[in-house]
Enzyme design. Structure first.
Site, PDB file in Angstrom:
ATOM      1  N   HIS A   1       0.796  -1.277  -0.112  1.00  0.00           N
ATOM      2  CA  HIS A   1      -0.055   0.057  -0.117  1.00  0.00           C
ATOM      3  C   HIS A   1       0.913   1.334   0.056  1.00  0.00           C
ATOM      4  O   HIS A   1       1.788   1.189   0.857  1.00  0.00           O
ATOM      5  CB  HIS A   1      -0.790  -0.089   1.230  1.00  0.00           C
ATOM      6  CG  HIS A   1      -1.997   0.985   1.359  1.00  0.00           C
ATOM      7  ND1 HIS A   1      -3.058   1.126   0.494  1.00  0.00           N
ATOM      8  CD2 HIS A   1      -2.020   2.143   1.852  1.00  0.00           C
ATOM      9  CE1 HIS A   1      -3.880   1.752   0.646  1.00  0.00           C
ATOM     10  NE2 HIS A   1      -3.344   2.590   1.581  1.00  0.00           N
TER      11      HIS A   1
ATOM     12  N   GLY B   1      -0.471  -0.421   8.490  1.00  0.00           N
ATOM     13  CA  GLY B   1       0.953   0.240   8.449  1.00  0.00           C
ATOM     14  C   GLY B   1       1.850   0.266  10.078  1.00  0.00           C
ATOM     15  O   GLY B   1       2.642  -0.649  10.029  1.00  0.00           O
ATOM     16  N   SER B   2       1.410   1.064  10.808  1.00  0.00           N
ATOM     17  CA  SER B   2       1.973   0.957  12.231  1.00  0.00           C
ATOM     18  C   SER B   2       1.936  -0.401  12.850  1.00  0.00           C
ATOM     19  O   SER B   2       2.944  -1.038  13.381  1.00  0.00           O
ATOM     20  CB  SER B   2       1.739   1.985  12.832  1.00  0.00           C
ATOM     21  OG  SER B   2       0.274   2.047  13.293  1.00  0.00           O
TER      22      SER B   2
ATOM     23  N   GLY C   1      -6.635   2.125   8.013  1.00  0.00           N
ATOM     24  CA  GLY C   1      -6.722   2.831   9.298  1.00  0.00           C
ATOM     25  C   GLY C   1      -6.753   2.257  10.561  1.00  0.00           C
ATOM     26  O   GLY C   1      -7.916   2.063  10.746  1.00  0.00           O
ATOM     27  N   GLY C   2      -5.661   2.168  11.194  1.00  0.00           N
ATOM     28  CA  GLY C   2      -5.781   1.553  12.719  1.00  0.00           C
ATOM     29  C   GLY C   2      -6.113   0.159  12.854  1.00  0.00           C
ATOM     30  O   GLY C   2      -6.545  -0.342  13.746  1.00  0.00           O
TER      31      GLY C   2
ATOM     32  N   GLY D   1      -4.624  10.945   6.337  1.00  0.00           N
ATOM     33  CA  GLY D   1      -3.644  11.812   6.375  1.00  0.00           C
ATOM     34  C   GLY D   1      -2.388  11.520   7.175  1.00  0.00           C
ATOM     35  O   GLY D   1      -1.216  12.014   7.078  1.00  0.00           O
ATOM     36  N   PHE D   2      -2.322  10.526   8.167  1.00  0.00           N
ATOM     37  CA  PHE D   2      -1.659  10.129   9.108  1.00  0.00           C
ATOM     38  C   PHE D   2      -1.555   8.613   9.497  1.00  0.00           C
ATOM     39  O   PHE D   2      -2.614   8.159   9.542  1.00  0.00           O
ATOM     40  CB  PHE D   2      -1.510  10.822  10.641  1.00  0.00           C
ATOM     41  CG  PHE D   2      -1.649  12.392  10.088  1.00  0.00           C
ATOM     42  CD1 PHE D   2      -0.285  12.709  10.080  1.00  0.00           C
ATOM     43  CD2 PHE D   2      -2.692  13.125  10.166  1.00  0.00           C
ATOM     44  CE1 PHE D   2       0.008  14.385   9.678  1.00  0.00           C
ATOM     45  CE2 PHE D   2      -2.710  14.677   9.848  1.00  0.00           C
ATOM     46  CZ  PHE D   2      -1.489  15.045   9.526  1.00  0.00           C
ATOM     47  N   GLY D   3      -0.425   8.101   9.529  1.00  0.00           N
ATOM     48  CA  GLY D   3      -0.358   6.781  10.044  1.00  0.00           C
ATOM     49  C   GLY D   3      -0.595   6.619  11.681  1.00  0.00           C
ATOM     50  O   GLY D   3      -0.566   7.510  12.420  1.00  0.00           O
TER      51      GLY D   3
ATOM     52  N   MET E   1      -4.743  10.475  -2.037  1.00  0.00           N
ATOM     53  CA  MET E   1      -5.125  11.468  -1.042  1.00  0.00           C
ATOM     54  C   MET E   1      -4.794  13.086  -1.370  1.00  0.00           C
ATOM     55  O   MET E   1      -3.914  13.679  -0.913  1.00  0.00           O
ATOM     56  CB  MET E   1      -4.678  11.187   0.568  1.00  0.00           C
ATOM     57  CG  MET E   1      -5.403   9.906   0.972  1.00  0.00           C
ATOM     58  SD  MET E   1      -4.469   9.347   2.157  1.00  0.00           S
ATOM     59  CE  MET E   1      -3.250   8.181   1.730  1.00  0.00           C
TER      60      MET E   1
END
Ligand code: DX5
Ligand code: ZN
Length: 215
Positions: free
Chosen positions: A32, A196-197, A175-176, A141-143, A67
């Site tokens: 991704h 991601g994280s 996301g999350g 917008g953010f990981g 995005m």
């Protein structure tokens, strides 16, 4: 089996080749790629040179999530840089049908992403034309943000819409995502999980990917 699409937004950018090689040996089928322009979302990530560099080091499906404002201006550049799946946000496309048609004409799979506030019903007339729908389970917008639980019900609604309209679209959630919320997401019909994280922040990203694949 779930398709896992680790987000390179959380990788070590100083060691991107090493991290891509780790993904190459993992059970992740997709990679991704989050492209942010500082206009559609309040953050800037990376663009074509980074995507093209990743393309040179992997055969995996490059799952590119735009995005950005005005994605129409850049569709052919993303095709040239090596995107396989190109996902645009419904909130940034005035003429979504035209955008989707152009993505396919360029030889890519076409995806549409929905922000948390955007209802699934906005896709009723176009779902049969889509290869993928991406449900955002955080504000883009953010990981590293917290999962919004209502995404599970949204996936269930989308599953019903896809069945009703006999669409072949895959459902991706972004996301999350972790092992805890991944299970209900897959049960509700999610086919692709972005992480991601949760992957890159774990002690063994390869094992974490395998656990998500086997949910
Ligand atoms: C958020 C991005 C996500 C992000 C996911 O705007 O679209 O793909 O990288 O990261 P995690 O899994 O850490 O929420
Ligand atoms: Zn994303």
């Amino acid at each position: 089996m779930t398709i896992v699409s680790p987000s390179v937004l959380s990788c070590d950018f100083a060691n991107i080749q090493r991290d891509i090689e780790m993904l190459n040996l993992s059970s992740a089928e997709w990679i991704h790629i989050d492209v942010m322009d500082g206009v559609f979302v309040p953050n800037i990530s990376f663009g074509f040179p980074v995507l093209a560099a990743i393309r040179r080091h992997t055969q995996k499906v490059l799952d590119v999530h735009l995005m950005i404002a005005n994605p129409d201006a850049y569709l052919s550049d993303f095709a040239s840089a090596g995107a396989n799946v190109l996902t645009v946000h419904v909130e940034s496309c005035t003429h979504l049908h035209r955008t989707i048609s152009e993505i396919k004409r360029l030889g890519m799979k076409a995806g549409v992403a929905l922000n948390p506030h955007t209802p699934v019903s906005v896709l009723e007339e176009i779902i049969v034309d889509l290869d993928l729908v991406l449900i955002m389970s955080v504000n883009p917008g953010f990981g590293g943000q917290k999962f919004i639980p209502s995404a599970v019900e949204k996936v269930a609604k989308l599953t019903a819409l896809i069945e009703e309209k006999k669409s072949k679209a895959l459902i991706e959630v972004d996301g999350g995502v972790n092992l805890e919320n991944g299970k209900p997401l897959v049960e509700a019909g999610a086919n692709v999980l972005v992480a991601g994280s949760f992957v890159f922040g774990s002690s063994s990203p390869t094992d974490t990917i395998a656990s998500l694949v086997n949910l």
